[in-house]
Design an enzyme around this catalytic site. Structure first.
Site, PDB file in Angstrom:
ATOM      1  N   TYR A  88       4.691   9.537  18.282  1.00 44.34           N
ATOM      2  CA  TYR A  88       5.805   9.393  17.318  1.00 44.34           C
ATOM      3  C   TYR A  88       6.485  10.763  17.639  1.00 44.34           C
ATOM      4  CZ  TYR A  88       3.651   5.341  15.262  1.00 44.34           C
ATOM      5  OH  TYR A  88       3.247   3.943  14.737  1.00 44.34           O
ATOM      6  N   LEU A 115       8.405  -4.619   5.462  1.00 49.00           N
ATOM      7  CA  LEU A 115       9.912  -4.882   5.231  1.00 49.00           C
ATOM      8  C   LEU A 115      10.545  -5.447   6.638  1.00 49.00           C
ATOM      9  CD1 LEU A 115      10.727  -1.836   2.932  1.00 49.00           C
ATOM     10  CD2 LEU A 115      10.302  -4.317   2.382  1.00 49.00           C
ATOM     11  N   ARG A 141      10.588  -3.509   9.331  1.00 54.81           N
ATOM     12  CA  ARG A 141      11.440  -2.296   9.925  1.00 54.81           C
ATOM     13  C   ARG A 141      12.811  -2.203   9.028  1.00 54.81           C
ATOM     14  NH1 ARG A 141       8.721  -1.213  14.533  1.00 54.81           N
ATOM     15  NH2 ARG A 141       7.136  -2.495  15.332  1.00 54.81           N
ATOM     16  N   GLY A 142      12.921  -2.777   7.908  1.00 55.10           N
ATOM     17  CA  GLY A 142      13.930  -2.564   6.990  1.00 55.10           C
ATOM     18  C   GLY A 142      14.938  -3.996   7.213  1.00 55.10           C
ATOM     19  N   SER A 170      14.620  -5.720   3.736  1.00 55.88           N
ATOM     20  CA  SER A 170      14.433  -4.520   2.670  1.00 55.88           C
ATOM     21  C   SER A 170      15.655  -4.767   1.793  1.00 55.88           C
ATOM     22  CB  SER A 170      14.639  -3.150   3.273  1.00 55.88           C
ATOM     23  OG  SER A 170      15.982  -3.014   3.826  1.00 55.88           O
ATOM     24  N   GLY A 171      16.528  -5.835   1.836  1.00 57.03           N
ATOM     25  CA  GLY A 171      17.649  -5.909   1.298  1.00 57.03           C
ATOM     26  C   GLY A 171      18.879  -4.781   1.413  1.00 57.03           C
TER      27      GLY A 171
HETATM   28  N1  LIG Z   1       0.421  -0.004  14.624  1.00 59.96           N
HETATM   29  C1  LIG Z   1       1.670  -0.452  15.101  1.00 59.96           C
HETATM   30  O1  LIG Z   1       1.563  -1.091  15.866  1.00 59.96           O
HETATM   31  C2  LIG Z   1       2.830  -0.084  14.283  1.00 59.96           C
HETATM   32  C3  LIG Z   1       3.868  -0.393  14.513  1.00 59.96           C
HETATM   33  C4  LIG Z   1       5.130  -0.056  13.652  1.00 59.96           C
HETATM   34  C5  LIG Z   1       5.027   0.808  12.511  1.00 59.96           C
HETATM   35  N2  LIG Z   1       3.765   1.194  12.226  1.00 59.96           N
HETATM   36  C6  LIG Z   1       3.341   2.097  11.114  1.00 59.96           C
HETATM   37  O2  LIG Z   1       3.796   1.557   9.972  1.00 59.96           O
HETATM   38  C7  LIG Z   1       4.835   2.336   9.359  1.00 59.96           C
HETATM   39  C8  LIG Z   1       5.777   1.561   8.604  1.00 59.96           C
HETATM   40  O3  LIG Z   1       6.838   1.370   9.421  1.00 59.96           O
HETATM   41  P1  LIG Z   1       7.673  -0.189   9.612  1.00 59.96           P
HETATM   42  O4  LIG Z   1       8.761  -0.114  10.475  1.00 59.96           O
HETATM   43  O5  LIG Z   1       6.609  -1.129   9.578  1.00 59.96           O
HETATM   44  O6  LIG Z   1       8.151   0.198   8.092  1.00 59.96           O
HETATM   45  P2  LIG Z   1       8.717  -1.014   7.045  1.00 59.96           P
HETATM   46  O7  LIG Z   1       8.657  -0.485   5.856  1.00 59.96           O
HETATM   47  O8  LIG Z   1       8.833  -2.369   7.228  1.00 59.96           O
HETATM   48  O9  LIG Z   1      10.519  -0.490   7.491  1.00 59.96           O
HETATM   49  C9  LIG Z   1      10.872   0.913   7.156  1.00 59.96           C
HETATM   50  C10 LIG Z   1      12.301   0.713   7.345  1.00 59.96           C
HETATM   51  O10 LIG Z   1      12.913  -0.002   6.095  1.00 59.96           O
HETATM   52  C11 LIG Z   1      13.752   0.781   5.691  1.00 59.96           C
HETATM   53  N3  LIG Z   1      13.800   0.801   3.946  1.00 59.96           N
HETATM   54  C12 LIG Z   1      14.733   0.115   3.299  1.00 59.96           C
HETATM   55  N4  LIG Z   1      14.393   0.177   2.246  1.00 59.96           N
HETATM   56  C13 LIG Z   1      13.165   0.822   1.939  1.00 59.96           C
HETATM   57  C14 LIG Z   1      12.035   1.094   1.047  1.00 59.96           C
HETATM   58  N5  LIG Z   1      12.410   0.640  -0.326  1.00 59.96           N
HETATM   59  N6  LIG Z   1      10.948   1.553   1.206  1.00 59.96           N
HETATM   60  C15 LIG Z   1      10.842   1.676   2.519  1.00 59.96           C
HETATM   61  N7  LIG Z   1      11.490   1.530   3.604  1.00 59.96           N
HETATM   62  C16 LIG Z   1      12.763   1.077   3.188  1.00 59.96           C
HETATM   63  C17 LIG Z   1      13.486   2.320   5.752  1.00 59.96           C
HETATM   64  O11 LIG Z   1      14.225   3.315   5.665  1.00 59.96           O
HETATM   65  P3  LIG Z   1      15.766   3.737   5.895  1.00 59.96           P
HETATM   66  O12 LIG Z   1      16.647   2.718   5.077  1.00 59.96           O
HETATM   67  O13 LIG Z   1      15.953   5.089   5.318  1.00 59.96           O
HETATM   68  O14 LIG Z   1      16.027   3.481   7.280  1.00 59.96           O
HETATM   69  C18 LIG Z   1      13.025   2.131   7.485  1.00 59.96           C
HETATM   70  O15 LIG Z   1      14.202   2.196   8.316  1.00 59.96           O
HETATM   71  C19 LIG Z   1       5.348   3.319  10.280  1.00 59.96           C
HETATM   72  O16 LIG Z   1       5.716   4.372   9.954  1.00 59.96           O
HETATM   73  C20 LIG Z   1       3.940   3.405  11.325  1.00 59.96           C
HETATM   74  O17 LIG Z   1       3.224   4.548  10.622  1.00 59.96           O
HETATM   75  C21 LIG Z   1       2.534   0.952  13.064  1.00 59.96           C
END
Ligand SMILES: NC(=O)c1ccc[n+]([C@@H]2O[C@H](COP(=O)([O-])OP(=O)(O)OC[C@H]3O[C@@H](n4cnc5c(N)ncnc54)[C@H](OP(=O)(O)O)[C@@H]3O)[C@@H](O)[C@H]2O)c1
Length: 331
Positions: free
Chosen positions: A56, A206, A208-209, A212-213
């Site tokens: 990352y 969420l 990836r957002g 999230s709303g």
């Molecule tokens: N193992 C794997 O293959 C894999 C793949 C992907 C991720 N991951 C891990 O999972 C973690 C979570 O990532 P994800 O993409 O799955 O996250 P997610 O929580 O589904 O989405 C995060 C995105 O949603 C937005 N968002 C809007 N409201 C939010 C709220 N209240 N709380 C949190 N985020 C909010 C975030 O902020 P903004 O609005 O600021 O953009 C960001 O862009 C990563 O950081 C990583 O460590 C693992």
């Protein structure tokens, strides 16, 4: 902060974990100062599980975490690190390397970047066809023996691989996408994890957002990994955002937010599921933590299920080249 145990043998962690990926990579520009403030706010709220990957931001995410942990008690954090994804100078993904010598090399660099003598959970990001899972887990097991790693995790593997891995060494948790619109693990992978005593750290809660709303159509197309994802593109995006509006009706009626409903739903799947939240800012983190206080009744869960049926998502969760890397998607 509520806590949950990762699998039969893993550590006890906060019921919500914080994923750091978007603070250094893939989700457009992020502020380091705000990212560190977000990690501090999470730790102060009792979040212990912090997830990163050595790829990352090509190591930048680990260095960000090291900076955030300066002056803090190392043992307050359960650090989960993924390895094995190769990058190229343009930022692309250039293969998977899970060879034993490479794993030892990756861990050596990770420990230096994190400024610690051990990683709490170490896991391959993706399975590589060249190295059998037994050899990958056996290599990490030798690092457990040597004291550099505390627990072994996996990421995006299917039930058969999980079974083979668990036969070599206890697996604390499987990190895998699981959300209202990504429910593929429910048929086989989740029951197998439960049978084997393997916890689930759910990412993409969420989507990836997307659910999230806060996502709007004009955000797609910015230089961001998500603009390549089928669910964020064209008609699929319209259909998926329509699902979010269905969820918003339920959230409004409960006087909570859409993101909180989506996270509370993931929390309701079982105490063996720990959602990893990708908050990059303190306001987003605060919203996510608010989900811990949301109680979903049987009626709420039925209304959510009706609003977003299990197969409602339009589009696959990754593009075809990335889907091909997912052991979890193989029949
Ligand atoms: N193992 C794997 O293959 C894999 C793949 C992907 C991720 N991951 C891990 O999972 C973690 C979570 O990532 P994800 O993409 O799955 O996250 P997610 O929580 O589904 O989405 C995060 C995105 O949603 C937005 N968002 C809007 N409201 C939010 C709220 N209240 N709380 C949190 N985020 C909010 C975030 O902020 P903004 O609005 O600021 O953009 C960001 O862009 C990563 O950081 C990583 O460590 C693992």
């Amino acid at each position: 902060m509520d806590t949950r145990t990762l699998g039969a043998t893993g550590p006890r962690v906060s019921a919500l974990g914080l994923g750091l990926m978007g603070m250094s990579d893939l989700y457009g520009p992020a502020s380091s100062a705000e990212s560190i403030a977000t990690i501090h706010a999470a730790l102060d709220a009792g979040v212990t599980l912090l997830d990163t990957g050595d790829w990352y931001g090509m190591g930048a995410n680990e260095m960000l975490l090291r900076d955030a942990l300066k002056g803090r008690n190392r043992d307050d954090a359960v650090i989960s690190v993924k390895f094995g994804v190769l990058r190229d100078p343009a930022g692309g993904v250039n293969g998977i390397d899970n060879r034993p010598a490479s794993i030892k090399n990756f861990l050596t660099y990770t420990l230096r970047r994190l400024g610690t003598d051990h990683v709490d959970i170490y896991r391959p990001s993706r399975l590589s066809p060249e190295v059998p899972i037994e050899e990958v887990v056996g290599t990490i097991a030798s690092l457990v023996q040597a004291g550099y790693v505390r627990n072994i995790g996996l990421s995006e593997v299917g039930a058969g691989t999980l079974r083979r891995a668990a036969a070599v060494h206890p697996i604390s948790d499987l990190q895998i996408e699981y959300s209202l619109i990504s429910r593929g693990i429910e048929d086989e992978i989740l029951p197998t994890a439960r049978e084997l005593g393997v916890g689930v750290t759910a990412y993409g809660v969420l989507s990836r957002g997307l659910i999230s709303g806060h996502w709007t159509k004009d955000k797609t197309g910015q230089p961001d990994f998500r603009s390549h994802l089928p669910r964020f593109s064209g008609d699929n995006l319209d259909r998926n955002l329509a699902l979010v509006e269905e969820l918003r009706r339920i959230a409004d009626a409960k006087d909570v937010t859409v993101a909180q409903v989506a996270i509370a739903w993931a929390l309701s799947r079982g105490t063996d599921v720990v959602p990893l939240i990708g908050a990059r800012r303190r306001d987003r983190l605060a919203e996510a933590l608010g989900a811990l206080d949301v109680v979903l009744t049987t009626d709420d869960l039925a209304a959510i299920e009706a609003a977003v049926p299990a197969d409602a998502a339009a589009g696959a969760r990754y593009d075809p080249s990335q889907m091909a890397l997912l052991d979890s998607e193989r029949a």
